[in-house]
Motif scaffolding. Sequence first.
Motif, mmCIF file in Angstrom:
data_model
loop_
_atom_site.group_PDB
_atom_site.id
_atom_site.type_symbol
_atom_site.label_atom_id
_atom_site.label_comp_id
_atom_site.label_asym_id
_atom_site.label_seq_id
_atom_site.Cartn_x
_atom_site.Cartn_y
_atom_site.Cartn_z
ATOM 1 N N ILE A 96 0.809 -1.219 0.000
ATOM 2 C CA ILE A 96 0.000 0.000 0.000
ATOM 3 C C ILE A 96 0.840 1.266 0.000
ATOM 4 O O ILE A 96 0.453 2.290 -0.563
ATOM 5 C CB ILE A 96 -0.969 -0.001 1.209
ATOM 6 C CG1 ILE A 96 -2.129 0.985 0.979
ATOM 7 C CG2 ILE A 96 -0.264 0.300 2.503
ATOM 8 C CD1 ILE A 96 -3.157 0.499 0.016
ATOM 9 N N ALA A 97 2.029 1.219 0.626
ATOM 10 C CA ALA A 97 2.823 2.441 0.791
ATOM 11 C C ALA A 97 3.199 3.079 -0.547
ATOM 12 O O ALA A 97 3.281 4.307 -0.656
ATOM 13 C CB ALA A 97 4.076 2.152 1.615
ATOM 14 N N GLN A 98 3.418 2.265 -1.573
ATOM 15 C CA GLN A 98 3.830 2.819 -2.867
ATOM 16 C C GLN A 98 2.746 3.725 -3.455
ATOM 17 O O GLN A 98 3.056 4.658 -4.208
ATOM 18 C CB GLN A 98 4.162 1.697 -3.844
ATOM 19 C CG GLN A 98 2.995 0.789 -4.173
ATOM 20 C CD GLN A 98 3.368 -0.310 -5.136
ATOM 21 O OE1 GLN A 98 3.733 -0.050 -6.285
ATOM 22 N NE2 GLN A 98 3.286 -1.559 -4.682
ATOM 23 N N TYR A 99 1.490 3.464 -3.115
ATOM 24 C CA TYR A 99 0.404 4.310 -3.615
ATOM 25 C C TYR A 99 0.294 5.597 -2.800
ATOM 26 O O TYR A 99 0.027 6.672 -3.353
ATOM 27 C CB TYR A 99 -0.911 3.536 -3.615
ATOM 28 C CG TYR A 99 -0.907 2.405 -4.606
ATOM 29 C CD1 TYR A 99 -1.114 2.655 -5.964
ATOM 30 C CD2 TYR A 99 -0.660 1.102 -4.208
ATOM 31 C CE1 TYR A 99 -1.090 1.630 -6.892
ATOM 32 C CE2 TYR A 99 -0.630 0.061 -5.135
ATOM 33 C CZ TYR A 99 -0.837 0.332 -6.467
ATOM 34 O OH TYR A 99 -0.801 -0.685 -7.389
ATOM 35 N N PHE A 100 0.509 5.514 -1.487
ATOM 36 C CA PHE A 100 0.544 6.730 -0.686
ATOM 37 C C PHE A 100 1.660 7.656 -1.162
ATOM 38 O O PHE A 100 1.532 8.878 -1.098
ATOM 39 C CB PHE A 100 0.751 6.380 0.787
ATOM 40 C CG PHE A 100 -0.489 5.905 1.486
ATOM 41 C CD1 PHE A 100 -1.323 6.805 2.130
ATOM 42 C CD2 PHE A 100 -0.840 4.569 1.501
ATOM 43 C CE1 PHE A 100 -2.472 6.386 2.788
ATOM 44 C CE2 PHE A 100 -1.982 4.130 2.146
ATOM 45 C CZ PHE A 100 -2.800 5.042 2.785
ATOM 46 N N ASP A 101 2.756 7.068 -1.620
ATOM 47 C CA ASP A 101 3.891 7.866 -2.076
ATOM 48 C C ASP A 101 3.558 8.671 -3.322
ATOM 49 O O ASP A 101 4.233 9.653 -3.635
ATOM 50 C CB ASP A 101 5.080 6.940 -2.347
ATOM 51 C CG ASP A 101 6.414 7.645 -2.184
ATOM 52 O OD1 ASP A 101 6.441 8.741 -1.575
ATOM 53 O OD2 ASP A 101 7.430 7.120 -2.659
ATOM 54 N N GLN A 102 2.506 8.291 -4.037
ATOM 55 C CA GLN A 102 2.086 9.020 -5.242
ATOM 56 C C GLN A 102 1.108 10.144 -4.930
ATOM 57 O O GLN A 102 0.792 10.955 -5.800
ATOM 58 C CB GLN A 102 1.437 8.050 -6.234
ATOM 59 C CG GLN A 102 2.328 6.933 -6.717
ATOM 60 C CD GLN A 102 1.582 5.946 -7.599
ATOM 61 O OE1 GLN A 102 0.744 6.330 -8.426
ATOM 62 N NE2 GLN A 102 1.859 4.656 -7.427
ATOM 63 N N MET A 103 0.608 10.193 -3.699
ATOM 64 C CA MET A 103 -0.452 11.139 -3.343
ATOM 65 C C MET A 103 0.107 12.417 -2.744
ATOM 66 O O MET A 103 1.178 12.422 -2.142
ATOM 67 C CB MET A 103 -1.402 10.498 -2.318
ATOM 68 C CG MET A 103 -2.107 9.256 -2.800
ATOM 69 S SD MET A 103 -3.099 8.517 -1.452
ATOM 70 C CE MET A 103 -3.614 6.987 -2.217
ATOM 71 N N ASP A 104 -0.642 13.500 -2.900
ATOM 72 C CA ASP A 104 -0.314 14.774 -2.274
ATOM 73 C C ASP A 104 -1.325 15.164 -1.207
ATOM 74 O O ASP A 104 -1.083 16.064 -0.410
ATOM 75 C CB ASP A 104 -0.242 15.877 -3.340
ATOM 76 C CG ASP A 104 0.887 15.623 -4.331
ATOM 77 O OD1 ASP A 104 2.034 15.538 -3.896
ATOM 78 O OD2 ASP A 104 0.584 15.475 -5.529
ATOM 79 N N VAL A 105 -2.466 14.496 -1.182
ATOM 80 C CA VAL A 105 -3.478 14.723 -0.148
ATOM 81 C C VAL A 105 -4.312 13.454 -0.043
ATOM 82 O O VAL A 105 -4.529 12.751 -1.035
ATOM 83 C CB VAL A 105 -4.369 15.943 -0.478
ATOM 84 C CG1 VAL A 105 -5.074 15.771 -1.806
ATOM 85 C CG2 VAL A 105 -5.389 16.190 0.633
ATOM 86 N N GLY A 106 -4.750 13.112 1.177
ATOM 87 C CA GLY A 106 -5.632 11.972 1.379
ATOM 88 C C GLY A 106 -7.014 12.452 1.781
ATOM 89 O O GLY A 106 -7.151 13.324 2.636
ATOM 90 N N VAL A 107 -8.055 11.868 1.178
ATOM 91 C CA VAL A 107 -9.425 12.347 1.390
ATOM 92 C C VAL A 107 -10.279 11.259 2.043
ATOM 93 O O VAL A 107 -10.214 10.085 1.678
ATOM 94 C CB VAL A 107 -10.071 12.787 0.059
ATOM 95 C CG1 VAL A 107 -11.449 13.395 0.307
ATOM 96 C CG2 VAL A 107 -9.178 13.790 -0.657
ATOM 97 N N ALA A 108 -11.086 11.677 3.011
ATOM 98 C CA ALA A 108 -12.081 10.812 3.657
ATOM 99 C C ALA A 108 -13.440 11.471 3.470
ATOM 100 O O ALA A 108 -13.899 12.232 4.328
ATOM 101 C CB ALA A 108 -11.755 10.631 5.136
ATOM 102 N N PRO A 109 -14.118 11.207 2.343
ATOM 103 C CA PRO A 109 -15.326 11.973 1.969
ATOM 104 C C PRO A 109 -16.628 11.355 2.468
ATOM 105 O O PRO A 109 -17.598 11.222 1.704
ATOM 106 C CB PRO A 109 -15.255 11.937 0.441
ATOM 107 C CG PRO A 109 -14.661 10.593 0.148
ATOM 108 C CD PRO A 109 -13.706 10.279 1.277
ATOM 109 N N TYR A 110 -16.702 10.997 3.746
ATOM 110 C CA TYR A 110 -17.907 10.363 4.269
ATOM 111 C C TYR A 110 -19.121 11.275 4.084
ATOM 112 O O TYR A 110 -19.059 12.468 4.375
ATOM 113 C CB TYR A 110 -17.741 10.032 5.746
ATOM 114 C CG TYR A 110 -16.676 8.998 6.013
ATOM 115 C CD1 TYR A 110 -16.921 7.646 5.799
ATOM 116 C CD2 TYR A 110 -15.424 9.371 6.483
ATOM 117 C CE1 TYR A 110 -15.943 6.692 6.037
ATOM 118 C CE2 TYR A 110 -14.436 8.423 6.727
ATOM 119 C CZ TYR A 110 -14.702 7.083 6.501
ATOM 120 O OH TYR A 110 -13.729 6.146 6.738
ATOM 121 N N PRO A 111 -20.253 10.706 3.634
ATOM 122 C CA PRO A 111 -21.478 11.513 3.462
ATOM 123 C C PRO A 111 -22.148 11.771 4.809
ATOM 124 O O PRO A 111 -21.783 11.191 5.835
ATOM 125 C CB PRO A 111 -22.352 10.626 2.565
ATOM 126 C CG PRO A 111 -21.901 9.234 2.872
ATOM 127 C CD PRO A 111 -20.430 9.320 3.176
#
Length: 385
Positions: A272-287
Motif C-alpha cells: 500500500i505504501a507505494q500508492y501513498f507515495d504518489q499522493m499529495d493529499v488523502g481524502v475521507a469523503p464520508y457523506p
Amino acid sequence: MKAAYVCSDRGVPVFGTKGCSLHVQEITKAFEALGIHIRLVAAALGGKCPQELKTVETHHVKHTKTADRQQREQYDIQDNQKVIKELDQLGQLDFVYERYSLWSHAGMTFAKAHQIPSILEVNAPLVEEQKKYRELFDEQSAIKVTQQCFSAASLILTVSNEVADYVNTFPEARGKIQVLPNGVNIERFSQIHHELEPDHVNFTIGFVGTLKPWHGVERLLESFATLNHTYPTTRLLIVGDGPMRDELQSRIHQLKLEDVVEMTGPVAPSDIAQYFDQMDVGVAPYPDDIHFYFSPLKIYEYMAAGLPVVASNVGKISDLVNDHHHGLVYSAHDIGQLTEALSYLVEHPDIARSYGQSGRQCAIQHHSWQSRVKHVLDWSGITIR
C-alpha cells in the motif's frame, strides 16, 4: 506469554486486503512485537499469509457451508463448539482476544470457563447493521449471542464513543467498556517522501478504502471533476475495491476523466505504501446521511504517510484531523466545500506539506498499533512475562 486471537466472522478474511483484515493483522503483529505469541483462530483466511505473520501459528476453523442464509445463521451458532474445541487444543493460554462477530461467543466463553482475561473488540453495532444492510432471520439468537459475549468478557473495546454508547445499552457490558480507536503501522509508511511541486503540477488527490456507499467516493469523484476543470494537471488515485467499482468506472467514463483518474483494484497491505507515495493529499469523503460510528483507518494512514487530510465533519473526525493542523474539514453535505478545500491545498503546497508533517508526528506519538495494544494490556491488568 501465549494468547489466542479469535475471528469467527466469515466476512473477515484475516489475510485479506479489506480494512477489517488489516485490523486483525496489525493487532496480531503488535502483540507479537511485545513478546506475546498469538495463536490466530479464524473462520476465513482470504489468501496467503503475509510474510510478516509467517511465524504466527494459524488455525483455520471452517464454518459449515450452505447457500441458505437462514440455515447459515444456525450453523454459525453451532460452530462455536468447533472453535472452543480448537482453543482447548492450544494448551495453556494467558488470555483470549476476540473480534466480535454476529454469531460467535466461543473465545469469550472459553476464557471465562478457564478463568483467564477475555478481551472483546467491538467495531460496529452488528445486529443493527445486519438488519439494515443485509438479512437477519433470527434476531433473538443474535442478541442472545451478543449478551453472552458481553457477559463473559472481562474487557470490551469499542472503536468509537458511538459504538461504546451502543454497547452500553446492554446491561452485561456496563463497567467493562474502554474506547480504543484504530491505529496505524508507522513503520509501513516510514520511507515515504513527498515533494509537492509548484504551479499545481501533478497534484494527486488520493482515496484509500473499500468502494461502498458510506465511504462517499462518488462524491469525491464529482468534486474532482470540478477541481480538474480548473486545474487540469490534477489527478485522482482511488486505491481499493468493492461493490461500487463498476458504477464509479461508468461515471468516470461519463465525465471523460479516464486519463486523470486511476482505480487500482484490491491492494495488499504490504504494497500500500507505494500508492501513498504518489499522493499529495488523502481524502475521507464520508457523506452525512449515514450513522457514523467508525474509527477510520484511512485517516491514520494518511497522517502516518505525511499526507494532509481533507475529511468531512462526521463523527469525531474534526477532533482527529484537528482543523488547520493536520488538514482541512468540510461540511459533509456540501460537495462545494470539499472542492474548495482541495483547491486551497493545490494553491498552497507549502501549507499542505506542513499539515502532512504535523499529521505524521501526531501519528508517531499517539496512534501506533503498539501504543494501542499497550493500553489494552494495562486495562486488562496483564503483565508481560
